[in-house]
Enzyme design. Structure first.
Site, PDB file in Angstrom:
ATOM      1  N   CYS A 167      74.680  74.541  61.689  1.00 27.24           N
ATOM      2  CA  CYS A 167      73.678  74.464  62.471  1.00 27.24           C
ATOM      3  C   CYS A 167      72.251  74.550  61.744  1.00 27.24           C
ATOM      4  CB  CYS A 167      73.813  75.201  63.878  1.00 27.24           C
ATOM      5  SG  CYS A 167      72.268  75.145  64.736  1.00 27.24           S
ATOM      6  N   CYS A 199      69.681  76.483  63.499  1.00 31.26           N
ATOM      7  CA  CYS A 199      70.055  77.787  63.767  1.00 31.26           C
ATOM      8  C   CYS A 199      69.726  78.731  62.734  1.00 31.26           C
ATOM      9  CB  CYS A 199      71.554  78.066  64.418  1.00 31.26           C
ATOM     10  SG  CYS A 199      72.117  77.065  65.387  1.00 31.26           S
ATOM     11  N   ASP A 200      70.143  78.118  61.385  1.00 31.17           N
ATOM     12  CA  ASP A 200      70.257  78.954  60.208  1.00 31.17           C
ATOM     13  C   ASP A 200      69.274  78.338  59.023  1.00 31.17           C
ATOM     14  OD1 ASP A 200      71.977  80.719  61.265  1.00 31.17           O
ATOM     15  OD2 ASP A 200      73.536  79.246  60.738  1.00 31.17           O
TER      16      ASP A 200
END
Ligand code: NDP
Length: 312
Positions: free
Chosen positions: A133, A136-137
């Site tokens: 992701c 997200c990261d």
């Protein structure tokens, strides 16, 4: 045998948000938590994009808070998993491994799982340089070199997203043509810090086990089988997701990728009283906060459905 007003299947952010809203509405929801309670956030480390927290929080901690909040308002959580549903009956019938339940409304929040490649090093470095992701990261790799694997809309969108944060992004695809939409491809090819490597597959991820850092990958040419090494700081696997919808096949309208179809701007499925929220129906945003938002929508729509049916 129990009959509830709201039965929630799944215990990720969508499920808990649905539980919090419907329990606060006095509907005493029942939640069947599933095989992996807490969902995808249970295998996530730092979470920096869930609103309300200045410092990074841990995924499992966030899920524990959601669980406590749901229970505090009266949600009954059952550690079991659903094996079959019958939406042709009303109240709907829900069978689990251990019990049979009936409910006047159902909110499906069974989520999805990222697909992984299964190459050496992938499991060891998941959450430590290997991610599925970028939203997200990606931020953890600011000004660093990263690689994305895949050729669909997700891989191309993630590459574009990462190109605005990272020094260089290399997209590796196993064929010589991307599956992604043309408009996304055009945007991708305009990016100066993106390189596309065609006809290659990931063979291995190599890193330092002590520091939990990835260092390089070995890729293999799918035509002549030559192998090459690439140095990198982060690897994003974007080869698709699998929504957890097996038990709903032939029971609800599901699209070709396996996602439950919902009406526009709604969590309503094709069956009145059955709602779907979060990653089980969302192939675009896939965020904890969007899943929670849909869980809230599901609860509000279930409440309206019950009140129309005069079930209080
Ligand atoms: P897709 O299934 O569309 O694409 C997966 C990609 O990964 C393909 O290019 C595939 O290669 C590659 N792949 C699969 N398995 C492997 C493997 N073992 N090794 C190497 N490569 C592999 O998944 P997406 O997540 O991209 O998209 C899923 C759905 O969601 C699609 O319908 C997509 O359109 C939609 N979507 C829409 C978005 C939007 O509208 N903005 C955003 C994101 C997704 P190959 O091409 O060779 O099969």
């Amino acid at each position: 045998m129990q009959t509830s007003k709201v039965l929630i299947i799944g215990s990720g952010p969508a499920g808990y948000a649905a539980a919090i809203y419907s329990s606060r509405a006095g509907l005493r929801p029942l939640m069947i938590s599933g095989i992996e309670p807490g969902g995808q956030l249970m295998i996530t480390t730092d979470v920096e994009n869930y609103p309300g927290y200045e410092n990074p929080i841990q995924g499992p901690w966030l899920m524990e808070q959601m669980k406590k909040q749901s229970e505090a308002f009266g949600t009954k959580i059952i550690n079991d998993y659903v094996t079959d549903v019958d939406f042709s009956k009303f109240p709907f019938e829900i069978n689990t491994e251990k019990e049979k339940y009936f409910s006047y409304s159902v909110i499906i929040a069974t989520g999805a799982k990222a697909k992984w490649l299964g190459v050496p090093g992938e499991n060891e470095f998941k959450g430590f340089g290997v991610s599925a992701c970028a939203t997200c990261d990606g931020f953890f790799f600011k000004n660093k070199n990263v690689v994305v694997i895949g050729g669909g809309n997700t891989a191309v969108e993630e590459t574009i997203f990462l190109s605005n944060i990272c020094k260089k992004v290399t997209l590796i695809h196993r064929r010589d043509k991307l599956r992604a939409e043309k408009i996304l491809q055009n945007r991708l090819f305009e990016k100066k810090n993106v390189e596309v490597i065609w006809n290659h597959e990931l063979k291995e991820i190599i890193g330092e086990n002590e520091n939990k850092l990835i260092k390089k990958i070995i890729i293999k040419n799918t035509k002549n089988f030559d192998e090459n090494e690439i140095n990198l700081d982060g690897l994003f696997v974007a080869i698709g997701h699998k929504p957890a919808t097996e038990i709903f096949l032939n029971k609800l309208k599901i699209d070709d990728d396996g996602y439950i179809l919902t009406k526009a701007d709604s969590t309503k499925t094709n069956i009145d009283g059955v709602f779907a929220a979060g990653d089980v129906t969302d192939k675009i945003y896939r965020q904890a906060v969007t899943a929670a938002g849909m869980g809230c929508m599901g609860a509000l729509e279930a409440e309206k459905f019950l009140s129309k049916k005069k079930i209080s």
